[in-house]
Design a protein around this motif. Structure first.
Motif, PDB file in Angstrom:
ATOM      1  N   HIS A 100       0.708  -1.000   0.059  1.00  0.00           N
ATOM      2  CA  HIS A 100       0.174  -0.156   0.057  1.00  0.00           C
ATOM      3  C   HIS A 100       1.026   1.391   0.047  1.00  0.00           C
ATOM      4  CE1 HIS A 100       0.907  -0.394   4.261  1.00  0.00           C
ATOM      5  NE2 HIS A 100       0.409   0.643   4.518  1.00  0.00           N
ATOM      6  N   VAL A 101       2.166   1.102   0.644  1.00  0.00           N
ATOM      7  CA  VAL A 101       2.882   2.231   0.696  1.00  0.00           C
ATOM      8  C   VAL A 101       3.630   2.429  -0.942  1.00  0.00           C
ATOM      9  CG1 VAL A 101       5.026   3.239   1.524  1.00  0.00           C
ATOM     10  CG2 VAL A 101       3.829   2.169   3.068  1.00  0.00           C
ATOM     11  N   GLU A 102       3.944   1.283  -1.506  1.00  0.00           N
ATOM     12  CA  GLU A 102       4.722   1.588  -2.827  1.00  0.00           C
ATOM     13  C   GLU A 102       3.416   2.161  -4.036  1.00  0.00           C
ATOM     14  OE1 GLU A 102       7.738   1.551  -3.358  1.00  0.00           O
ATOM     15  OE2 GLU A 102       7.995   1.205  -1.135  1.00  0.00           O
ATOM     16  N   ALA A 109       3.370  10.211  -7.604  1.00  0.00           N
ATOM     17  CA  ALA A 109       4.280  10.436  -8.549  1.00  0.00           C
ATOM     18  C   ALA A 109       3.685  10.883  -9.869  1.00  0.00           C
ATOM     19  CB  ALA A 109       5.604   9.593  -8.655  1.00  0.00           C
ATOM     20  N   GLN A 110       2.747   9.890 -10.372  1.00  0.00           N
ATOM     21  CA  GLN A 110       1.999  10.090 -11.690  1.00  0.00           C
ATOM     22  C   GLN A 110       1.094  11.328 -11.585  1.00  0.00           C
ATOM     23  OE1 GLN A 110      -0.111   6.490 -12.219  1.00  0.00           O
ATOM     24  NE2 GLN A 110       1.649   5.270 -12.767  1.00  0.00           N
ATOM     25  N   ASN A 131       5.349   9.743   8.974  1.00  0.00           N
ATOM     26  CA  ASN A 131       4.723   9.214   7.600  1.00  0.00           C
ATOM     27  C   ASN A 131       5.509   9.223   6.390  1.00  0.00           C
ATOM     28  OD1 ASN A 131       2.198   8.761   9.090  1.00  0.00           O
ATOM     29  ND2 ASN A 131       0.857  10.285   8.205  1.00  0.00           N
ATOM     30  N   PRO A 132       5.236   8.230   5.362  1.00  0.00           N
ATOM     31  CA  PRO A 132       5.894   8.546   4.191  1.00  0.00           C
ATOM     32  C   PRO A 132       5.415   9.812   3.506  1.00  0.00           C
ATOM     33  CG  PRO A 132       5.145   6.413   4.476  1.00  0.00           C
ATOM     34  CD  PRO A 132       4.607   7.202   5.616  1.00  0.00           C
ATOM     35  N   HIS A 133       6.329  10.429   2.960  1.00  0.00           N
ATOM     36  CA  HIS A 133       5.644  11.803   2.139  1.00  0.00           C
ATOM     37  C   HIS A 133       6.580  11.971   1.186  1.00  0.00           C
ATOM     38  CE1 HIS A 133       8.422  13.186   5.601  1.00  0.00           C
ATOM     39  NE2 HIS A 133       8.805  14.212   4.749  1.00  0.00           N
ATOM     40  N   ILE A 134       6.103  12.949   0.165  1.00  0.00           N
ATOM     41  CA  ILE A 134       6.990  13.339  -1.139  1.00  0.00           C
ATOM     42  C   ILE A 134       7.009  14.739  -1.142  1.00  0.00           C
ATOM     43  CG2 ILE A 134       7.255  12.999  -3.602  1.00  0.00           C
ATOM     44  CD1 ILE A 134       5.690  10.700  -3.591  1.00  0.00           C
TER      45      ILE A 134
END
Length: 421
Positions: A100-102, A109-110, A131-134
């Motif tokens: 779910h993360v990937e 990104a898309q 949290n993961p974040h971009i």
């Protein structure tokens, strides 16, 4: 069932080359943040999804994109925005590589590439925080001209929030309630660190509401003007009490935010952290309830005696004591951290200074060449500890070893020997 939201933070305008370099240094982790944490299964290294891998390259990319164009002296050169999701979506025990993360990383990104196209400069994924974040950096170009005002107009920002949420709808993420409806104000990273660096003050005292004058007895001998004057005084007191209550609730919110910030920074176990955050949430509800009670009292203009509640005050004192205890633990851990840094520095300095300078891409100046001084001089590190961490990480990657483990072993050995002496 808990609702999880697609999170797109407010934009940050980068007006100078220094702003862009600072953003790049944070994103490529050449300047590690205070709230980064080492968790098994999560990488400390950022993952570059698009654009340059280091901060100097980010500055060059932006320059090549905008410098041929005419622009105002105070023009915004680039814009930064962060993509993430509610903590509940990732879960407390998420790991790098979880499906779910990937999937979220790929779709986010898309969306960024489809939304900003050629204006997109950089996408960097961070996995070393809660949290993961971009981090997304783009230039505000419209038809070949630099215009941040038009590119990040209110209509566009709202549209980005909606389209980002729509792109994540298949994964159980929804759009948040618009700020115009919820009235929620986002907290910037600068505000978080400002609160974190300031000493934690005592909880605000509950306001002392002004009592209302005793209502004159009705009498045919008392002129009507006396009653009118009494009602006007009560109305003035009611308005003043409402202001006191509103200010107190705002001070309570700010204090609870400060407690939360200090708790997040303290190096405590996840269980203690969750217990404290639950106490904070309960306290927020208590403050809200007490505010409603005070409001009712303030709107009762003929009540001679006001009820005195000490519940909020006592709970605040307990919460303050808890945070003081956590802060004491954090200070002790900071001392251990600095001892570890000194041991690391001693091991690192055994390597030739020129080799270290080549590894870290810095130049050494002066007779007493020091790699750590060089990093501080170039602004690559804010303090000695950060400089040591940066060099250690590079050596670990280059040699495939763990200097931290060796330094901890040395520290334990020294402590044991000092105890015997």
């Amino acid at each position: 069932m808990t609702t999880n939201f697609a999170v797109l933070t407010p934009i940050r305008k980068l007006k100078t080359v220094r702003d862009i370099g600072g953003a790049g240094a944070h994103n490529d982790r050449s300047r590690p943040p205070l709230n980064a944490r080492t968790v098994q299964g999560r990488s400390l290294q950022p993952r570059v999804l698009h654009g340059p891998p280091i901060s100097r390259e980010l500055v060059r990319y932006v320059r090549e994109k905008i410098y041929p164009l005419a622009r105002r002296k105070d023009a915004v050169l680039a814009v930064e925005q962060i993509m993430s999701a509610s903590p509940g979506y990732f879960g407390q025990d998420w790991r790098e590589g979880d499906p779910h993360v990937e999937i979220w990383v790929e779709k986010a990104a898309q969306w960024a590439k489809a939304t900003h196209g050629d204006n997109l400069i950089s996408l960097v994924l961070h996995l070393d925080e809660t949290n993961p974040h971009i981090h997304m950096v783009f230039v505000p170009l419209i038809e070949g001209r630099l215009c941040c005002k038009d590119y990040t107009s209110r209509k566009r920002l709202i549209g980005w929030q909606t389209s980002y949420a729509n792109s994540m709808s298949n994964f159980g993420l929804e759009r948040g309630i618009p700020a115009s409806v919820s009235k929620v104000k986002a907290t910037s990273l600068q505000d978080f660190y400002r609160v974190l660096n300031a000493p934690l003050r005592d909880a605000p005292e509950e306001p002392k509401l002004a009592p209302y004058p005793t209502r004159p007895r009705l009498s045919i001998f008392r002129p009507e003007s006396v009653m009118i004057e009494h009602e006007a005084k009560c109305q003035q007191i009611a308005v003043a009490n409402q202001v006191l209550i509103s200010n107190w609730k705002e001070e309570q919110r700010n204090w609870l935010f400060a407690v939360s910030a200090h708790a997040k920074q303290a190096k405590i176990s996840e269980m203690l952290r969750n217990q404290l955050f639950k106490a904070l949430k309960d306290q927020e509800q208590l403050v809200s309830k007490r505010g409603e009670e005070l409001a009712k009292i303030a709107l009762a203009p003929h009540k001679d005696k006001l009820d005195e509640h000490s519940l909020v005050k006592s709970e605040n004192e307990v919460l303050k004591a808890t945070v003081d205890s956590l802060r004491t633990k954090a200070v002790a851990l900071d001392k251990e951290k600095m001892m570890l840094a000194k041991n690391l520095a001693q091991m690192i300095k055994k390597e030739h200074a020129v080799k270290l300078a080549h590894l870290m891409e810095v130049s050494l100046v002066g007779g007493k060449a020091d790699i750590f001084d060089a990093l501080l001089r170039d602004g690559r590190a804010e303090n000695f500890y950060e400089a040591v961490v940066q060099v250690t990480e590079r050596i670990n990657i280059r040699d495939g070893i763990d200097l931290y483990e060796i330094a901890e072993w040395i520290g334990d050995y020294q402590q044991a020997n000092s105890g015997e002496g």
